[in-house]
Motif scaffolding. Structure first.
Motif, mmCIF file in Angstrom:
data_model
loop_
_atom_site.group_PDB
_atom_site.id
_atom_site.type_symbol
_atom_site.label_atom_id
_atom_site.label_comp_id
_atom_site.label_asym_id
_atom_site.label_seq_id
_atom_site.Cartn_x
_atom_site.Cartn_y
_atom_site.Cartn_z
ATOM 1 N N ILE A 1 2.497 -2.199 -8.950
ATOM 2 C CA ILE A 1 1.231 -1.576 -8.595
ATOM 3 C C ILE A 1 1.329 -0.055 -8.742
ATOM 4 C CG2 ILE A 1 -0.405 -1.258 -6.687
ATOM 5 C CD1 ILE A 1 -0.435 -4.048 -7.837
ATOM 6 N N ASN A 2 2.534 0.474 -8.735
ATOM 7 C CA ASN A 2 2.749 1.923 -8.735
ATOM 8 C C ASN A 2 3.090 2.486 -10.104
ATOM 9 O OD1 ASN A 2 2.838 4.283 -7.088
ATOM 10 N ND2 ASN A 2 5.053 4.304 -7.247
ATOM 11 N N ARG A 3 2.981 1.716 -11.165
ATOM 12 C CA ARG A 3 3.523 2.131 -12.441
ATOM 13 C C ARG A 3 2.690 3.209 -13.128
ATOM 14 N NH1 ARG A 3 7.647 2.914 -12.778
ATOM 15 N NH2 ARG A 3 7.881 2.631 -14.997
ATOM 16 N N SER B 1 -3.564 6.989 -18.892
ATOM 17 C CA SER B 1 -4.885 7.572 -18.644
ATOM 18 C C SER B 1 -5.063 7.808 -17.150
ATOM 19 C CB SER B 1 -5.975 6.635 -19.162
ATOM 20 O OG SER B 1 -5.918 5.385 -18.490
ATOM 21 N N HIS B 2 -6.130 8.524 -16.791
ATOM 22 C CA HIS B 2 -6.442 8.763 -15.389
ATOM 23 C C HIS B 2 -6.615 7.432 -14.664
ATOM 24 C CE1 HIS B 2 -9.242 9.471 -11.988
ATOM 25 N NE2 HIS B 2 -8.507 10.549 -11.826
ATOM 26 N N ARG B 3 -6.013 7.328 -13.472
ATOM 27 C CA ARG B 3 -6.032 6.081 -12.720
ATOM 28 C C ARG B 3 -6.676 6.293 -11.353
ATOM 29 N NH1 ARG B 3 -0.774 2.487 -10.679
ATOM 30 N NH2 ARG B 3 -1.846 1.519 -8.918
ATOM 31 N N ARG B 4 -7.486 5.309 -10.943
ATOM 32 C CA ARG B 4 -8.134 5.343 -9.633
ATOM 33 C C ARG B 4 -7.855 4.034 -8.909
ATOM 34 N NH1 ARG B 4 -14.502 6.346 -8.097
ATOM 35 N NH2 ARG B 4 -14.553 5.043 -6.229
ATOM 36 N N ASP B 5 -7.526 4.139 -7.604
ATOM 37 C CA ASP B 5 -7.348 2.964 -6.763
ATOM 38 C C ASP B 5 -8.225 3.106 -5.523
ATOM 39 O OD1 ASP B 5 -4.761 1.088 -7.466
ATOM 40 O OD2 ASP B 5 -4.533 3.123 -8.236
ATOM 41 N N ASP B 6 -8.900 2.014 -5.170
ATOM 42 C CA ASP B 6 -9.656 1.935 -3.919
ATOM 43 C C ASP B 6 -9.079 0.773 -3.116
ATOM 44 O OD1 ASP B 6 -11.979 3.940 -4.101
ATOM 45 O OD2 ASP B 6 -12.047 2.913 -6.043
ATOM 46 N N PHE B 7 -8.514 1.119 -1.965
ATOM 47 C CA PHE B 7 -7.704 0.181 -1.190
ATOM 48 C C PHE B 7 -8.314 0.023 0.205
ATOM 49 C CE2 PHE B 7 -4.332 -1.585 1.225
ATOM 50 C CZ PHE B 7 -3.391 -2.103 0.365
ATOM 51 N N PHE B 8 -8.527 -1.246 0.614
ATOM 52 C CA PHE B 8 -9.094 -1.540 1.929
ATOM 53 C C PHE B 8 -8.135 -2.452 2.708
ATOM 54 C CE2 PHE B 8 -12.558 -0.883 -1.013
ATOM 55 C CZ PHE B 8 -13.472 -0.107 -0.307
ATOM 56 N N THR B 9 -8.034 -2.212 4.010
ATOM 57 C CA THR B 9 -7.299 -3.101 4.905
ATOM 58 C C THR B 9 -8.147 -3.370 6.136
ATOM 59 O OG1 THR B 9 -5.136 -2.241 4.231
ATOM 60 C CG2 THR B 9 -5.229 -3.428 6.315
ATOM 61 N N VAL B 10 -8.235 -4.636 6.554
ATOM 62 C CA VAL B 10 -8.863 -5.009 7.818
ATOM 63 C C VAL B 10 -7.932 -5.986 8.526
ATOM 64 C CG1 VAL B 10 -11.233 -4.644 7.046
ATOM 65 C CG2 VAL B 10 -10.160 -6.883 6.718
ATOM 66 N N GLY B 11 -8.008 -6.007 9.854
ATOM 67 C CA GLY B 11 -7.150 -6.919 10.582
ATOM 68 C C GLY B 11 -7.461 -6.941 12.063
ATOM 69 N N ALA B 12 -6.759 -7.829 12.766
ATOM 70 C CA ALA B 12 -6.938 -7.965 14.206
ATOM 71 C C ALA B 12 -5.660 -8.495 14.820
ATOM 72 C CB ALA B 12 -8.102 -8.905 14.515
ATOM 73 N N SER B 13 -5.398 -8.076 16.047
ATOM 74 C CA SER B 13 -4.290 -8.625 16.821
ATOM 75 C C SER B 13 -4.808 -9.087 18.174
ATOM 76 C CB SER B 13 -3.181 -7.585 17.011
ATOM 77 O OG SER B 13 -3.640 -6.473 17.761
ATOM 78 N N TRP B 14 -4.268 -10.181 18.661
ATOM 79 C CA TRP B 14 -4.717 -10.773 19.925
ATOM 80 C C TRP B 14 -3.506 -11.121 20.766
ATOM 81 C CZ3 TRP B 14 -6.758 -16.437 20.523
ATOM 82 C CH2 TRP B 14 -7.158 -16.649 21.844
ATOM 83 N N GLN C 1 0.813 -1.216 0.000
ATOM 84 C CA GLN C 1 0.000 0.000 0.000
ATOM 85 C C GLN C 1 0.844 1.264 0.000
ATOM 86 O OE1 GLN C 1 0.743 -1.895 2.578
ATOM 87 N NE2 GLN C 1 -0.251 -1.263 4.483
ATOM 88 N N VAL C 2 2.116 1.183 0.436
ATOM 89 C CA VAL C 2 2.949 2.388 0.476
ATOM 90 C C VAL C 2 3.313 2.871 -0.924
ATOM 91 C CG1 VAL C 2 3.893 1.772 2.726
ATOM 92 C CG2 VAL C 2 5.176 1.167 0.657
ATOM 93 N N PHE C 3 3.100 2.041 -1.947
ATOM 94 C CA PHE C 3 3.346 2.513 -3.305
ATOM 95 C C PHE C 3 2.237 3.453 -3.766
ATOM 96 C CE2 PHE C 3 5.811 -1.375 -2.950
ATOM 97 C CZ PHE C 3 7.035 -0.946 -3.394
ATOM 98 N N LEU C 4 1.156 3.523 -3.001
ATOM 99 C CA LEU C 4 0.124 4.534 -3.241
ATOM 100 C C LEU C 4 0.314 5.753 -2.345
ATOM 101 C CD1 LEU C 4 -3.042 2.246 -3.554
ATOM 102 C CD2 LEU C 4 -1.793 3.357 -5.412
ATOM 103 N N THR C 5 0.670 5.528 -1.076
ATOM 104 C CA THR C 5 0.830 6.652 -0.152
ATOM 105 C C THR C 5 2.152 7.381 -0.336
ATOM 106 O OG1 THR C 5 1.910 5.349 1.598
ATOM 107 C CG2 THR C 5 -0.507 5.396 1.578
ATOM 108 N N GLY C 6 3.179 6.684 -0.859
ATOM 109 C CA GLY C 6 4.534 7.193 -0.747
ATOM 110 C C GLY C 6 4.992 7.019 0.685
ATOM 111 N N GLN C 7 6.286 7.010 0.913
ATOM 112 C CA GLN C 7 6.793 6.834 2.267
ATOM 113 C C GLN C 7 7.475 8.072 2.824
ATOM 114 O OE1 GLN C 7 8.823 2.760 1.930
ATOM 115 N NE2 GLN C 7 7.766 2.682 3.892
#
Length: 382
Positions: free
Chosen positions: A271-273, A277-290, A146-152
């Motif tokens: 994923i970052n190339r 044309s105009h590009r759109r990404d919709d990115f979801f993350t879900v998770g849990a720690s125990w 996902q950092v290839f969308l946010t940048g670091q």
């Protein structure tokens, strides 16, 4: 005269000792090394045994750094951070071989009014994502794409950070440094974090321009919430990129959005190339720690991104799990597994030998659609 001279020396020495007592410098770091097995690492579908995955441990990027702080009085302080990233499997410097590629900044702050920092710093989106990601943003390509969308990180960044009760605000501007064009390669963003006990909610808006002033816009929201002995995580990112936007560090159009190169044929950087044309990404993350017992922790996470552009539609899904055991406060061992799958325009992404831009231009990638990773790691903090 001699007495006055000696008194002056004593006073000077006292001031120096006092100033020294109010200053501190700390050496810190992390080393994360994992034995890795990964399937479909070339077009023929062969598997690879290696130390590290993409030169990284599964949980953390290896690093060492120096951080310092000096109290100036009346709540004022100044400080710095110099942080190097390195590849523990080879000893080479990470982040394109830069000495302090992770962070290099100096700051001035006041306890009531917040602080200003100047230098190479994390993007606000990456910072906010840290609070609502099950791994705090992982390190290996399998769990951190996902950092290839946010940048670091941004170069040439000025950042204001202020805390107002449970609310924290971060405002960032990165200068492009292009003569005669204040917009080219510049970036601006704002992040907000609300934290109350163990509950955290974040939001972020970020815009970055490449060297031809084409934009990439990112909108991020997420939360972390306790549920008995379990902590739940969720976040959503929406990314819009103008046609031709290029964030690669090694291309002709270099933007400050990212510290990465455009990647090798087996890397998730595809994923970052660049798209024509105009590009759109919709990115979801879900998770849990125990936290099962004080030394044992289990982490589960899922990531999904759908990319659309003119004559292009493709998705990538990742599921991972980690069992982590703390040998001490500084050292832990872990086992991890991950499953990756791509569909549509990203089909053939894993282990392909064609150009990473091939899918963006409509040419089929010639790799595989699925990949399995298994790792056994040792991590030490100092």
């Amino acid at each position: 005269m001699k007495k006055n001279h000696y008194a002056a020396l004593a006073l000077t020495a006292g001031v120096a000792i006092q100033a020294h007592a109010q200053s501190s410098v700390t050496l810190y770091g992390i080393i994360d090394v994992a034995l890795s097995y990964q399937t479909h690492t070339n077009p023929a579908g062969a598997s690879t045994w290696a130390l590290q995955q993409g030169n990284e441990g599964f949980l953390s990027g290896s690093r060492f750094g120096l951080t310092g702080k000096e109290e100036l009085g009346n709540g004022w302080y100044t400080g710095f951070t110099l942080e190097n990233g390195f590849l523990a499997n080879s000893g080479k410097a990470d982040q394109q071989g830069q000495l302090f590629g992770r962070q290099a900044l100096v700051k001035l702050g006041q306890q009531r009014f917040g602080e200003l920092a100047f230098g190479r710093q994390y993007t606000t989106a990456n910072t906010m994502l840290y609070y609502v990601d099950p791994l705090g943003v992982g390190a290996a390509p399998t769990n951190s794409w996902q950092v290839f969308l946010t940048g670091q990180r941004y170069n040439n960044a000025a950042v204001y950070t202020g805390s107002y009760g449970p609310l924290q605000a971060i405002v960032q501007y990165a200068a492009g440094g292009v003569a005669g064009d204040t917009r080219a390669r510049s970036s601006i963003s704002t992040g907000l974090k609300y934290a109350q006990h163990d509950f955290v909610a974040i939001a972020d808006v970020q815009q970055t321009n490449d060297s031809r002033s084409r934009y990439a816009r990112l909108y991020l929201a997420g939360l972390r919430a306790p549920a008995g002995p379990v902590t739940l995580y969720a976040n959503y990112m929406h990314s819009d990129r103008e046609a031709g936007f290029d964030s690669s560090n090694g291309g002709t159009d270099t933007a400050s959005i990212t510290s990465m190169t455009s990647g090798s044929p087996t890397a998730a950087a595809a994923i970052n190339r660049v798209f024509d044309s105009h590009r759109r990404d919709d990115f979801f993350t879900v998770g849990a720690s125990w936290r099962v017992t004080p030394p044992w922790q289990l982490i589960l996470g899922g990531m999904y991104d759908h990319t659309t552009a003119q004559s292009f539609s493709g998705s990538r899904t990742t599921a991972y799990g980690v069992a982590d055991y703390s040998l001490s406060k500084r050292t832990d061992v872990y086992v991890a597994a991950a499953y990756d799958r791509v569909t549509g325009g990203w089909a053939g992404l894993f282990g392909n030998s064609t150009s990473n831009a091939a899918a963006a231009s409509g040419a089929a990638l010639n790799g595989r659609n699925e990949q399995v990773s298994a790792l056994m790691g040792l991590r030490h903090r100092f």
